[in-house]
Every structure is written in C-alpha cells, then in structure tokens.
Write a protein that holds these residues in place. Structure first.
Motif, mmCIF file in Angstrom:
data_model
loop_
_atom_site.group_PDB
_atom_site.id
_atom_site.type_symbol
_atom_site.label_atom_id
_atom_site.label_comp_id
_atom_site.label_asym_id
_atom_site.label_seq_id
_atom_site.Cartn_x
_atom_site.Cartn_y
_atom_site.Cartn_z
ATOM 1 N N SER A 137 0.815 -1.209 0.000
ATOM 2 C CA SER A 137 0.000 0.000 0.000
ATOM 3 C C SER A 137 0.853 1.265 0.000
ATOM 4 N N GLU A 171 -4.731 3.417 -5.902
ATOM 5 C CA GLU A 171 -5.263 3.128 -4.573
ATOM 6 C C GLU A 171 -5.933 4.338 -3.930
ATOM 7 N N ASN A 208 -8.738 0.351 -7.949
ATOM 8 C CA ASN A 208 -8.360 0.953 -6.674
ATOM 9 C C ASN A 208 -7.721 -0.046 -5.721
ATOM 10 N N SER A 209 -7.825 -1.319 -6.044
ATOM 11 C CA SER A 209 -7.296 -2.367 -5.174
ATOM 12 C C SER A 209 -6.737 -3.496 -6.023
ATOM 13 N N TYR A 223 -6.969 -6.449 -5.482
ATOM 14 C CA TYR A 223 -7.929 -7.554 -5.526
ATOM 15 C C TYR A 223 -8.864 -7.471 -6.727
#
Length: 210
Positions: free
Chosen positions: A15, A186, A199-200, A202
């Motif tokens: 992050s 992010e 944004n992720s 995942y």
C-alpha cells in the motif's frame, strides 16, 4: 489472451499508505540538489522541467547533468533499512499466489531495493523474474525498449502480458506498444485516467477471466 502477469513493485505490491515512495522522493530531491549545487526548490523545478523525457531521475542526471557515479546515487536513494516501516500482508500474498498465471516484477529501482522489499513482504518465491533497472541497461519504464526487453526474456508478446503499475505514464507506455495495462490507483488520484483503472489489487481477478 493473458498468460503472464507483470507487476510494478513499489506502491503496487504494498500500500502507498506506508510512505516508502514518499521517502524515496525526498531522498531523490536531496541528492539532486546536492549534486547540482542548488536549492531543493531549484532542483525540483529543473527535474520537473526535464523528467518527462526520461523514465527515471537517474536517466536525466546521466544524460544532461553529467552524473557518472551510479552506485553512489543508488546508495543515497535506496539505503539499507529503507524497508523498516513496511510489514507483510498475508492476504495480499495469498491473493497473488493464487492468480492462475506466472508472475514477474518490473521495477525502475535497483535489485537490492527490490530484494529488500520482497523479503520484507514475505513474497519470496512468488515471481519468476525480477527485472530491475540495472538488468534493463539503466533504461526504465515507460521507455518502449524497457518493456520489449522484458517481453523478449519472457518469450511473450505484449498482448499476452498484463502489466500492473501505479504510474499512469508507465501504464500508458505499455499500452502504446500494444500491451494490456491496468493502473492501480489506490488513493483515487487519477480519476480522469481514460484507460483501465483499479483501486485495489484484488480487482485484478476480473481482468483474468476468459
């Protein structure tokens, strides 16, 4: 069809909230000011005026400002212990591990930085290759040659490799050679970015479905 995943390292495999890239930026500013013999404000101004022509600050300093001592630069920008505030996220590791394709890293940083980060993140063994800036002949993203060297080493064409990075210009550089690229944003800083954006990490799963 996608058959390989190519990840950026910093602010992509961990992050941006850790602040490692911010600290690197501060060290680059200090080094540049000292090397040029100007104030940090002037160093920032000169860098911003020229950096768009290059992939990295190092490339600019070498091409236009006479820097030749590459190892001193890297020791200043990436000192030992720079990863101290970083900690591993087992969920991120598990997610990357289960993605159904081989994975590699392409970074504009030197290999010693990449190895420290990967070790601290406990992601050793997940990646087939770590393509660092020295391996790439000190020519970084978004230069087309940097991407082509990696693709040649992987034995893939651009359409077969999905590239994930947090810098819009780097992803755009890969798109420009015909590749598939995704911007990891992010903090939602690039809402006007006109191409694929997540944004992720995942969210990568949806790009891998047939």
């Amino acid at each position: 069809m996608i058959s390989y995943l190519l990840f950026d390292l910093d602010n992509t495999l961990y992050s941006s909230s850790f602040g490692l890239e911010k600290a690197v930026g501060e060290r680059i500013r200090r080094f540049t000011a000292q090397f040029l013999g100007v104030s940090e404000e002037e160093a920032v101004r000169r860098r911003q005026a020229r950096i768009a022509l290059y992939g990295t600050t190092l490339e600019w300093l070498m091409a236009e400002e006479g820097l030749t001592d590459i190892e001193t630069y890297y020791r200043a920008i990436h000192p030992e212990g720079e990863e101290a505030n970083l900690y591993p996220d087992p969920q991120v590791r598990a997610f990357i591990e289960q993605l159904p394709y081989p994975k590699a890293i392409l970074t504009n940083s030197p290999i010693e930085h990449a190895q420290r980060i990967i070790k601290k993140l406990e992601m050793e063994g997940l990646f087939t290759h770590i393509f660092d800036i020295r391996w790439n002949g000190l020519q970084g993203k978004p230069q087309p040659e940097a991407f082509y060297r990696v693709l040649q080493a992987l034995g893939k064409n651009p359409q077969e490799v999905l590239f994930i990075d947090d810098y819009p210009s780097y992803v755009k550089g890969y798109l420009d050679i015909g590749g598939r690229g995704v911007l990891l944003d992010e903090e939602d800083l690039h809402q006007d970015y006109p191409y694929e954006r997540i944004n992720s990490i995942y969210e990568l799963q949806r790009f891998l479905e047939p």
